[in-house]
Design an enzyme around this catalytic site. Structure first.
Site, PDB file in Angstrom:
ATOM      1  N   ASP A 129     -11.490  -9.110   0.281  1.00  0.00           N
ATOM      2  CA  ASP A 129     -10.691  -8.177  -0.521  1.00  0.00           C
ATOM      3  C   ASP A 129     -10.895  -8.390  -2.018  1.00  0.00           C
ATOM      4  O   ASP A 129     -10.647  -7.493  -2.819  1.00  0.00           O
ATOM      5  CB  ASP A 129      -9.205  -8.394  -0.198  1.00  0.00           C
ATOM      6  CG  ASP A 129      -8.618  -7.211   0.533  1.00  0.00           C
ATOM      7  OD1 ASP A 129      -9.371  -6.579   1.292  1.00  0.00           O
ATOM      8  OD2 ASP A 129      -7.419  -6.932   0.343  1.00  0.00           O
ATOM      9  N   ASP A 264       9.289   3.502   1.821  1.00  0.00           N
ATOM     10  CA  ASP A 264       8.439   4.609   2.263  1.00  0.00           C
ATOM     11  C   ASP A 264       8.481   5.750   1.248  1.00  0.00           C
ATOM     12  O   ASP A 264       9.515   6.382   1.067  1.00  0.00           O
ATOM     13  CB  ASP A 264       8.955   5.080   3.627  1.00  0.00           C
ATOM     14  CG  ASP A 264       7.989   6.025   4.280  1.00  0.00           C
ATOM     15  OD1 ASP A 264       7.692   7.077   3.684  1.00  0.00           O
ATOM     16  OD2 ASP A 264       7.520   5.702   5.384  1.00  0.00           O
ATOM     17  N   MET A 265       7.365   6.010   0.579  1.00  0.00           N
ATOM     18  CA  MET A 265       7.350   6.997  -0.499  1.00  0.00           C
ATOM     19  C   MET A 265       7.826   8.368  -0.039  1.00  0.00           C
ATOM     20  O   MET A 265       8.540   9.068  -0.756  1.00  0.00           O
ATOM     21  CB  MET A 265       5.942   7.103  -1.100  1.00  0.00           C
ATOM     22  CG  MET A 265       5.806   8.078  -2.232  1.00  0.00           C
ATOM     23  SD  MET A 265       6.960   7.781  -3.600  1.00  0.00           S
ATOM     24  CE  MET A 265       5.933   6.891  -4.754  1.00  0.00           C
ATOM     25  N   GLY A 309      -2.347   5.782   1.359  1.00  0.00           N
ATOM     26  CA  GLY A 309      -1.377   6.697   1.987  1.00  0.00           C
ATOM     27  C   GLY A 309      -0.710   7.615   0.977  1.00  0.00           C
ATOM     28  O   GLY A 309      -0.579   8.832   1.206  1.00  0.00           O
ATOM     29  N   ILE A 310      -0.289   7.087  -0.158  1.00  0.00           N
ATOM     30  CA  ILE A 310       0.382   7.906  -1.169  1.00  0.00           C
ATOM     31  C   ILE A 310      -0.637   8.735  -1.943  1.00  0.00           C
ATOM     32  O   ILE A 310      -0.471   9.937  -2.135  1.00  0.00           O
ATOM     33  CB  ILE A 310       1.200   7.008  -2.129  1.00  0.00           C
ATOM     34  CG1 ILE A 310       2.303   6.270  -1.357  1.00  0.00           C
ATOM     35  CG2 ILE A 310       1.788   7.833  -3.269  1.00  0.00           C
ATOM     36  CD1 ILE A 310       3.045   5.206  -2.171  1.00  0.00           C
TER      37      ILE A 310
END
Ligand code: ADP
Length: 376
Positions: A129, A264-265, A309-310
């Site tokens: 990473d 959770d956005m 995800g966002i």
């Protein structure tokens, strides 16, 4: 823990697997093969037990098709600046990096040992990473702390999500039909964890995460940047030791801390309370401010890429970020921004230079590609 049997050439994933709550009695392991979904029960709930179970669950022909195994390894320290074939010496050096990521590295090592036991003759590859960020210059990676913290204790900015930033920057260049080597780009990985990277002609020159993934942008449950003086102040006020305060900054801060609701956005966006709206505002303000800083670091900006995800799914966040970036010549294309959802890729700015893109990330595919490249 995620798992996939993957063809790096096509990106096809005939088998995928997910283990949750590994190491506890509530561990769950699911394997998906096409439409079929299997719940598996490991003999032991450890990382070793779960990886062994996932690999043992492959059918004979699937087993035979495996050419190499790629492991996502969280920390490569200063030792690893690219993916590497795993041998005994590499495992020893990974062991030396446990202090830098004490929660994740033992799990990584257990996964590697289990995969080696299941496939003793197959090449195993570590994909870090941190590796992509190793091209950062000292001016970006050094903290203004005593030099012996760096020389004796390895305190510096390492950065994470490197596999995603690397994949997305290459893919963005492809989408633009321009060589990566010509572009000044900022990649925004906005998921549960969030980080930005400044990428100059293909090489990472700055990133927001630091020695640990706690630094930088606001995240689902992590605070991102704060005044380190808060640690002493709140430890004293609440009678907590340093680890307990750090735990709050890692697990009860960020969107969750600000909204008081959730990490959770999607849920935060839908909630009309002032706290939830402020959480979205702080999140987007911090992202936009970082883009401004990185445009300076890059000496100009050609492309901005949203992922995670966002970044891939939230038109609200993309618009709020882009609306703050008019000073850089970026303007949102409202129709495209609303239309591009559910993993679609494409341009979301009305401007072509600089341009803003959605670029769905695929870390698994890059891990597979590296594993195959180093296996042969
Ligand atoms: P991880 O970092 O764990 O891989 P993801 O990249 O899947 O996580 O990102 C998870 C985040 O994406 C969550 O905050 C989730 O609410 C957000 N998200 C997913 N879909 C949407 C959406 N349609 N609108 C806003 N946020 C979304």
């Amino acid at each position: 823990m995620k798992f996939a049997l993957l063809d790096p050439a096509t990106g096809a994933r005939p088998v995928t697997g997910l283990a949750e709550r590994v190491g506890t009695d509530d561990v769950t392991v699911t394997l998906k093969r096409g439409e079929e979904k299997l719940a598996l029960v490991p003999d032991e709930p450890s990382h070793h037990g779960v990886v062994a179970l996932l690999l043992a669950s492959l059918a004979a022909d699937e087993h035979e098709s495996v050419a190499g195994i790629g492991h996502r390894v969280v920390h490569g320290g200063r030792t690893f600046s690219s993916s590497v074939r795993i041998d005994e010496a590499v495992v020893d050096r990974l062991g030396e990096l446990v202090a830098l990521a004490p929660l994740h590295m033992p799990a990584n090592l257990a996964g590697i040992a289990a995969a080696q036991a299941a496939f003793p003759r197959l090449p195993q590859v570590a994909v870090f990473d941190t590796a992509f960020h190793q091209t950062m210059p000292p001016v970006a990676y050094r903290y203004a702390v005593p030099t012996d913290w760096y020389t004796d204790h390895h305190v510096r900015r390492y950065g994470f999500h490197g596999t995603s930033h690397r994949f997305v920057s290459a893919r963005a260049a492809e989408m633009l039909g321009r060589p990566l080597g010509e572009l000044r780009m900022i990649t925004l990985h906005l998921g549960n964890g969030c980080s930005a990277a400044a990428i100059s002609r293909g090489a990472a020159i700055d990133t927001t995460m630091g020695l640990t993934p706690l630094e930088g942008l606001v995240m689902g449950t992590r605070s991102g940047d704060i005044d380190p003086g808060i640690l002493g102040y709140m430890g004293h006020r609440l009678g907590l030791d340093l680890d307990a305060v750090l735990d709050v900054l890692n697990t009860r801060s960020g969107l969750l801390g600000l909204s008081g609701l959730t990490n959770d956005m999607r849920t935060v966006e839908e909630d009309e309370s002032p706290d939830a709206q402020l959480a979205v505002d702080v999140f987007c303000y911090r992202v936009a401010k970082t883009v401004g800083a990185y445009a300076v670091a890059l000496g100009g900006l050609d492309a901005l890429a949203f992922t995670g995800g966002i970044g891939e799914h939230s038109p609200i966040v993309r618009k709020a970020v882009l609306d703050r970036l008019g000073v850089l010549g970026l303007h949102v294309d409202d129709a495209a921004n609303q239309r591009l959802v559910r993993g679609a890729a494409g341009r979301v700015s009305s401007t072509e230079h600089p341009v803003a893109l959605i670029v769905p990330t695929d870390e698994e595919r890059l891990i597979g590609a590296d594993a195959l490249a180093l296996a042969s």
